[in-house]
Design a protein around this motif. Structure first.
Motif, PDB file in Angstrom:
ATOM      1  N   TYR A 104     159.551  10.269  58.098  1.00  0.00           N
ATOM      2  CA  TYR A 104     159.246   9.062  57.330  1.00  0.00           C
ATOM      3  C   TYR A 104     157.894   9.218  56.633  1.00  0.00           C
ATOM      4  O   TYR A 104     157.750   8.933  55.443  1.00  0.00           O
ATOM      5  N   VAL A 105     156.898   9.697  57.385  1.00  0.00           N
ATOM      6  CA  VAL A 105     155.570   9.906  56.813  1.00  0.00           C
ATOM      7  C   VAL A 105     155.621  10.974  55.723  1.00  0.00           C
ATOM      8  O   VAL A 105     155.038  10.804  54.640  1.00  0.00           O
ATOM      9  N   ARG A 106     156.337  12.070  55.976  1.00  0.00           N
ATOM     10  CA  ARG A 106     156.421  13.149  54.984  1.00  0.00           C
ATOM     11  C   ARG A 106     157.066  12.676  53.693  1.00  0.00           C
ATOM     12  O   ARG A 106     156.633  13.041  52.599  1.00  0.00           O
ATOM     13  N   PHE A 107     158.115  11.864  53.818  1.00  0.00           N
ATOM     14  CA  PHE A 107     158.753  11.337  52.613  1.00  0.00           C
ATOM     15  C   PHE A 107     157.761  10.525  51.792  1.00  0.00           C
ATOM     16  O   PHE A 107     157.679  10.677  50.570  1.00  0.00           O
ATOM     17  N   ALA A 108     156.993   9.679  52.459  1.00  0.00           N
ATOM     18  CA  ALA A 108     156.026   8.844  51.747  1.00  0.00           C
ATOM     19  C   ALA A 108     154.970   9.676  51.039  1.00  0.00           C
ATOM     20  O   ALA A 108     154.526   9.330  49.938  1.00  0.00           O
ATOM     21  N   VAL A 109     154.569  10.781  51.645  1.00  0.00           N
ATOM     22  CA  VAL A 109     153.538  11.635  51.063  1.00  0.00           C
ATOM     23  C   VAL A 109     154.101  12.482  49.918  1.00  0.00           C
ATOM     24  O   VAL A 109     153.498  12.579  48.841  1.00  0.00           O
ATOM     25  N   GLU A 110     155.253  13.085  50.156  1.00  0.00           N
ATOM     26  CA  GLU A 110     155.814  14.026  49.179  1.00  0.00           C
ATOM     27  C   GLU A 110     156.553  13.347  48.033  1.00  0.00           C
ATOM     28  O   GLU A 110     156.697  13.934  46.959  1.00  0.00           O
ATOM     29  N   GLU A 111     157.012  12.127  48.255  1.00  0.00           N
ATOM     30  CA  GLU A 111     157.750  11.386  47.223  1.00  0.00           C
ATOM     31  C   GLU A 111     157.105  10.010  47.046  1.00  0.00           C
ATOM     32  O   GLU A 111     157.746   8.978  47.169  1.00  0.00           O
ATOM     33  N   ARG A 112     155.821  10.028  46.758  1.00  0.00           N
ATOM     34  CA  ARG A 112     155.069   8.778  46.749  1.00  0.00           C
ATOM     35  C   ARG A 112     155.639   7.770  45.758  1.00  0.00           C
ATOM     36  O   ARG A 112     155.707   6.560  46.043  1.00  0.00           O
ATOM     37  N   ALA A 113     156.022   8.208  44.568  1.00  0.00           N
ATOM     38  CA  ALA A 113     156.540   7.270  43.576  1.00  0.00           C
ATOM     39  C   ALA A 113     157.834   6.627  44.060  1.00  0.00           C
ATOM     40  O   ALA A 113     158.013   5.404  43.946  1.00  0.00           O
ATOM     41  N   LEU A 114     158.745   7.424  44.620  1.00  0.00           N
ATOM     42  CA  LEU A 114     159.979   6.861  45.154  1.00  0.00           C
ATOM     43  C   LEU A 114     159.697   5.906  46.309  1.00  0.00           C
ATOM     44  O   LEU A 114     160.337   4.856  46.445  1.00  0.00           O
ATOM     45  N   PHE A 115     158.739   6.265  47.156  1.00  0.00           N
ATOM     46  CA  PHE A 115     158.360   5.410  48.276  1.00  0.00           C
ATOM     47  C   PHE A 115     157.839   4.063  47.757  1.00  0.00           C
ATOM     48  O   PHE A 115     158.226   2.994  48.249  1.00  0.00           O
ATOM     49  N   SER A 164     158.344   0.779  61.374  1.00  0.00           N
ATOM     50  CA  SER A 164     157.142  -0.023  61.119  1.00  0.00           C
ATOM     51  C   SER A 164     155.886   0.741  61.503  1.00  0.00           C
ATOM     52  O   SER A 164     154.873   0.722  60.773  1.00  0.00           O
ATOM     53  N   ALA A 165     155.934   1.415  62.650  1.00  0.00           N
ATOM     54  CA  ALA A 165     154.784   2.202  63.084  1.00  0.00           C
ATOM     55  C   ALA A 165     154.501   3.342  62.110  1.00  0.00           C
ATOM     56  O   ALA A 165     153.343   3.595  61.742  1.00  0.00           O
ATOM     57  N   ALA A 166     155.551   4.034  61.676  1.00  0.00           N
ATOM     58  CA  ALA A 166     155.377   5.124  60.716  1.00  0.00           C
ATOM     59  C   ALA A 166     154.847   4.593  59.385  1.00  0.00           C
ATOM     60  O   ALA A 166     153.986   5.217  58.747  1.00  0.00           O
ATOM     61  N   LEU A 171     150.150   3.722  55.423  1.00  0.00           N
ATOM     62  CA  LEU A 171     149.120   2.872  54.821  1.00  0.00           C
ATOM     63  C   LEU A 171     147.723   3.310  55.258  1.00  0.00           C
ATOM     64  O   LEU A 171     146.794   3.355  54.443  1.00  0.00           O
ATOM     65  N   PHE A 172     147.572   3.640  56.538  1.00  0.00           N
ATOM     66  CA  PHE A 172     146.275   4.135  57.012  1.00  0.00           C
ATOM     67  C   PHE A 172     145.903   5.438  56.300  1.00  0.00           C
ATOM     68  O   PHE A 172     144.742   5.660  55.947  1.00  0.00           O
ATOM     69  N   LEU A 173     146.900   6.276  56.107  1.00  0.00           N
ATOM     70  CA  LEU A 173     146.673   7.551  55.424  1.00  0.00           C
ATOM     71  C   LEU A 173     146.177   7.308  54.001  1.00  0.00           C
ATOM     72  O   LEU A 173     145.226   7.943  53.539  1.00  0.00           O
ATOM     73  N   ALA A 174     146.821   6.375  53.306  1.00  0.00           N
ATOM     74  CA  ALA A 174     146.436   6.068  51.924  1.00  0.00           C
ATOM     75  C   ALA A 174     145.026   5.508  51.834  1.00  0.00           C
ATOM     76  O   ALA A 174     144.324   5.719  50.840  1.00  0.00           O
ATOM     77  N   GLU A 175     144.588   4.821  52.881  1.00  0.00           N
ATOM     78  CA  GLU A 175     143.253   4.233  52.895  1.00  0.00           C
ATOM     79  C   GLU A 175     142.191   5.198  53.413  1.00  0.00           C
ATOM     80  O   GLU A 175     141.013   4.844  53.512  1.00  0.00           O
ATOM     81  N   GLY A 176     142.602   6.413  53.781  1.00  0.00           N
ATOM     82  CA  GLY A 176     141.655   7.396  54.270  1.00  0.00           C
ATOM     83  C   GLY A 176     141.173   7.156  55.684  1.00  0.00           C
ATOM     84  O   GLY A 176     140.129   7.677  56.093  1.00  0.00           O
ATOM     85  N   LEU A 177     141.946   6.384  56.452  1.00  0.00           N
ATOM     86  CA  LEU A 177     141.520   6.022  57.803  1.00  0.00           C
ATOM     87  C   LEU A 177     141.873   7.074  58.847  1.00  0.00           C
ATOM     88  O   LEU A 177     141.497   6.926  60.012  1.00  0.00           O
ATOM     89  N   LEU A 178     142.588   8.116  58.434  1.00  0.00           N
ATOM     90  CA  LEU A 178     142.987   9.146  59.389  1.00  0.00           C
ATOM     91  C   LEU A 178     142.198  10.441  59.186  1.00  0.00           C
ATOM     92  O   LEU A 178     142.624  11.510  59.620  1.00  0.00           O
ATOM     93  N   GLY A 179     141.065  10.338  58.517  1.00  0.00           N
ATOM     94  CA  GLY A 179     140.214  11.507  58.350  1.00  0.00           C
ATOM     95  C   GLY A 179     140.476  12.222  57.041  1.00  0.00           C
ATOM     96  O   GLY A 179     141.326  11.825  56.238  1.00  0.00           O
ATOM     97  N   PRO A 180     139.754  13.308  56.824  1.00  0.00           N
ATOM     98  CA  PRO A 180     139.847  14.042  55.554  1.00  0.00           C
ATOM     99  C   PRO A 180     141.140  14.845  55.429  1.00  0.00           C
ATOM    100  O   PRO A 180     141.737  15.258  56.419  1.00  0.00           O
ATOM    101  N   ALA A 188     148.790  11.952  60.684  1.00  0.00           N
ATOM    102  CA  ALA A 188     149.666  10.791  60.505  1.00  0.00           C
ATOM    103  C   ALA A 188     151.056  11.063  61.070  1.00  0.00           C
ATOM    104  O   ALA A 188     151.638  10.213  61.751  1.00  0.00           O
ATOM    105  N   GLU A 189     151.586  12.246  60.795  1.00  0.00           N
ATOM    106  CA  GLU A 189     152.900  12.611  61.336  1.00  0.00           C
ATOM    107  C   GLU A 189     152.868  12.626  62.860  1.00  0.00           C
ATOM    108  O   GLU A 189     153.779  12.124  63.528  1.00  0.00           O
ATOM    109  N   SER A 190     151.817  13.231  63.420  1.00  0.00           N
ATOM    110  CA  SER A 190     151.708  13.341  64.869  1.00  0.00           C
ATOM    111  C   SER A 190     151.596  11.972  65.528  1.00  0.00           C
ATOM    112  O   SER A 190     152.237  11.704  66.557  1.00  0.00           O
ATOM    113  N   ARG A 191     150.801  11.084  64.947  1.00  0.00           N
ATOM    114  CA  ARG A 191     150.640   9.752  65.510  1.00  0.00           C
ATOM    115  C   ARG A 191     151.939   8.958  65.419  1.00  0.00           C
ATOM    116  O   ARG A 191     152.306   8.229  66.355  1.00  0.00           O
TER     117      ARG A 191
END
Length: 211
Positions: A104-115, A164-166, A171-180, A188-191
């Motif tokens: 789920y996380v990978r889809f959001a990252v790799e296909e951001r526009a579709l997401f 929902s958790a994913a 969203l945290f990833l997009a806000e930079g809350l999971l580090g550089p 994000a995937e691991s969490r």
């Protein structure tokens, strides 16, 4: 007599060929969504980027929402493909659910526009029957896994909880809350996977449906 000159037809602009028009418009719209979001462009702008006349899109799409609906349907099909592949990576239903969360996380990252189109376009699914059907199909990729862990309506609730958790991790990833970057995506995937395992293991012991 003046010599004859062989005349060649002017080059057809990109996307004008009737067989490519729909794909050209979808590609153009995806690019615009990636830059501005699902509501940040007009059908006329998509036409210009595709290299076609402003009237050309109406051969395939009644309006911008119809174009976005076609892209959302593509997004649902891609989710179904990815999630189906994810749950085939393990025989353990808990790990299958974890792999789904990571996918789920990978889809959001790799296909951001579709997401973004899927979750932010605000499309009325009652207007697009094929879109509603494609959305329902996504659930079928993971439902057999959930039914190995719990039964009845709780199986659907489990998928929604994991999703929902994913989604929150995205969203945290997009806000930079999971580090550089680039490690943030892996985190994000691991969490998301870890949360899926916790949700699955916290389920009460119930009669589970057969595989």
């Amino acid at each position: 007599m003046t010599p004859s000159v062989e005349r060649t037809a002017p080059a057809r602009r990109s996307g004008q060929h009737h067989g490519d028009l729909r794909n050209a418009l979808e590609r153009a719209a995806l690019g615009l969504v990636a830059e501005r979001g699902p509501h940040g462009f007009t059908l006329a702008e998509a036409s210009r980027r595709a290299g076609v006349s402003a009237a050309a899109p109406y051969k395939h799409f009644a309006d911008r929402d119809a174009l976005l609906a076609a892209l959302a349907e593509r997004g649902y099909r891609e989710q179904h493909r990815r999630f189906s592949a994810a749950v085939r990576q393990s025989a353990d239903p808990v790990e299958q659910l974890a792999d789904f969360a990571a996918a789920y996380v990978r889809f959001a990252v790799e296909e951001r526009a579709l997401f973004d189109i899927t979750f932010s376009a605000g499309l009325d699914k009652s207007r697009y029957s094929s879109l509603a059907s494609a959305g329902d199909q996504v659930l079928t990729a993971v439902l057999p896994t959930a039914r190995r862990l719990t039964s009845g309506d709780r199986a659907v609730e489990l998928i929604l909880d994991v999703s929902s958790a994913a989604h929150g991790m995205v969203l945290f990833l997009a806000e930079g809350l999971l580090g550089p970057a680039p490690d943030a995506v892996a985190r994000a995937e691991s969490r998301a996977a870890r949360t899926a395992r916790a949700l699955a293991r916290a389920l009460p012991t119930v009669a589970r449906e057969p595989r």
